[in-house]
Write an enzyme that holds these catalytic residues in place. Structure first.
Site, PDB file in Angstrom:
ATOM      1  N   ASP A  42       5.089   9.308   0.762  1.00  0.00           N
ATOM      2  CA  ASP A  42       5.106   7.911   0.567  1.00  0.00           C
ATOM      3  C   ASP A  42       3.878   7.298  -0.141  1.00  0.00           C
ATOM      4  OD1 ASP A  42       4.916   5.146   1.393  1.00  0.00           O
ATOM      5  OD2 ASP A  42       4.977   5.439   3.377  1.00  0.00           O
ATOM      6  N   LYS A  94       5.554  -1.594  -3.501  1.00  0.00           N
ATOM      7  CA  LYS A  94       4.300  -2.379  -3.810  1.00  0.00           C
ATOM      8  C   LYS A  94       4.184  -2.808  -5.036  1.00  0.00           C
ATOM      9  CE  LYS A  94       1.662  -2.594   0.377  1.00  0.00           C
ATOM     10  NZ  LYS A  94       2.216  -1.449   1.610  1.00  0.00           N
ATOM     11  N   TYR A 111       0.596   5.003   8.070  1.00  0.00           N
ATOM     12  CA  TYR A 111       1.409   3.829   8.102  1.00  0.00           C
ATOM     13  C   TYR A 111       2.598   3.996   6.879  1.00  0.00           C
ATOM     14  CZ  TYR A 111       3.037  -0.849   7.511  1.00  0.00           C
ATOM     15  OH  TYR A 111       3.661  -2.037   7.717  1.00  0.00           O
TER      16      TYR A 111
END
Ligand SMILES: *Cc1c(COP(=O)(O)O)cnc(C)c1O
Length: 440
Positions: free
Chosen positions: A250, A279, A149
């Site tokens: 990532d 995040k 993702y």
């Protein structure tokens, strides 16, 4: 505020608002939050919930932290924002220096973006521009891991898992990328030679059109909450070098301690060519992301045509977001975070153990401050979400995954409350994903 107001607020919300992955027609349960502090969310109706989500992995120090609040208040007195074109400021410079210092060696240049998805777009564009500058414009596709993702914007979506990333829906719109099997499941499970052969074959066959390999190191998050061996990551690094493909890590979900290392790449002692952060970067206070790369990539881009990197968000390097990130990183590094994450890992292991033998459970796995209960069938959110709230916790499953990813500052008792609630709610599901007790 009383319950009537809470309902009124939710009704007004429903008249006009989208929520993540939501429909304006079929409504999912919705709860109004009045405030949040430490590891607790306070609902409008006065109920308090222990937070098991850290607001999608971000809030590592808990809510309403005095140090983070002060960092924003102080920065606000100087300036809330200023454009980053032609101007710079201390919070951006200091944060860039800090990120270069704490991330794997060689990542010396920082591009600030405003969300994780944009940081991924920036990473993909960097890789494409790098090869273009070297006179290899054919190298512009990407290979990614299944179950990955990487965000919701179109090019980021194109490297997400083709099934859960809904590539059929956007067929003809998304760039066509290449995919390899997700590595054999399990952090401590030896890397499967077949996985490595598959990766090597695709890199070898498509080297002339591949700009990069995109992956989430060691932990695949929203694409399935899977863990895999650091040996795979180490091998991927070697293979990328062998076939002249950039490695893009990532770490938007894994960065800042969540897996037990400050960055998941450290499990394999490797450095990617491009690294995405987001995040937990701001401690969950504001939206900010960063894409880091090496002098090699940056210098090539600068030397090629058009000689500049073609991206520049309006809110690039927002001073308040940079200031709170600096404060969050300092807070993390000054805290006994390794011990805390290890304690959470131990608490999740014992606390979720009762789920292991339940017939409705396919797998229970824990790594760092991540605890996952994978069910045999997807949960019915309409019914499960209110059950968690009744248990006094905020847990938001997706698909067949019920998981906990609490703030690092959570105490033993609150963690036990979370795991007990997960066991209780999962225990009430039958093997079909419905409920054993009628009417619950
Ligand atoms: C959340 C996430 C993103 C996207 O970040 P947004 O800030 O939601 O755009 C990208 N990659 C990974 C691994 C993520 O977990």
């Amino acid at each position: 505020m009383d319950k009537t107001n809470d309902l009124a607020l939710c009704a007004r919300d429903r008249a006009h608002l989208w929520h993540p992955y939501s429909s304006s027609v079929a409504h999912m349960p919705l709860f109004a939050v009045a405030s949040a502090s430490g590891v607790r969310l306070k609902l409008d109706d006065g109920r308090e919930l222990v937070d098991g989500m850290a607001s999608w992995w971000c809030v590592i120090h808990g809510y309403n932290h005095p140090v983070l609040n002060a960092a924003i208040e102080e920065q606000l007195r100087d300036m809330a924002h200023v454009m980053f074109g032609g101007l710079t400021h201390a919070p951006a410079v200091r944060l860039a220096e800090k990120l270069v210092e704490i991330t794997p060696d060689g990542l010396d240049l920082v591009f600030f973006a405003d969300s994780g998805s944009v940081a991924v777009e920036v990473a993909l564009k960097m890789a494409i521009q790098y090869w273009h500058s070297l006179g290899l414009p054919g190298k512009r596709r990407f290979v990614a891991l299944r179950n990955g993702y990487h965000g919701d914007t179109l090019h980021a979506m194109s490297v997400c898992d083709p099934v859960t990333g809904m590539h059929t829906l956007f067929n003809g719109v998304l760039p066509q990328q290449l995919f390899v099997s997700a590595p054999a499941a399990g952090f401590n499970v030896p890397v499967a030679q077949a996985d490595l052969r598959e990766l090597e074959q695709i890199l070898a066959e498509h080297a002339d059109e591949l700009a990069g390999l995109v992956l989430e190191p060691v932990v695949q998050g929203a694409g399935g909450m899977r863990f895999y061996s650091p040996d795979y990551l180490r091998a991927a690094r070697t293979l990328c070098d062998r076939y002249q493909v950039l490695l893009i890590a990532d770490e938007i979900a894994t960065g800042f301690g969540r897996t037990g290392k400050l960055f998941a790449c450290e499990h394999a002692a490797i450095a990617p060519d491009i690294l995405c952060l987001g995040k937990a970067l701001t401690g969950g206070y504001m939206t900010l992301a960063a894409t880091l790369t090496t002098h090699r990539v940056a210098t090539a881009i600068g030397a090629g045509e058009p000689g500049v990197f073609m991206h520049g968000p309006t809110f690039m390097a927002n001073p308040m977001a940079c200031a709170v990130s600096l404060a969050s990183i300092d807070l993390l590094l000054q805290s006994p975070w390794q011990a805390r994450v290890a304690q959470i890992e131990a608490g999740l292991r014992t606390g979720l153990a009762p789920c292991v033998d339940m017939p409705q459970v396919a797998d229970v796995r824990v790594l760092g401050a991540i605890g996952v209960v994978e069910l045999v069938h997807p949960v019915d959110m309409q019914r499960v979400q209110p059950l968690f709230v009744e248990q006094g916790v905020w847990v938001r499953p997706f698909g067949s995954l019920v998981y906990l990813m609490p703030p690092f500052v959570i105490g033993e008792d609150d963690l036990a409350t979370l795991t007990e609630a997960v066991c209780a709610v999962v225990g009430r599901l039958d093997v079909e994903g419905g409920f054993c007790v009628p009417g619950v």
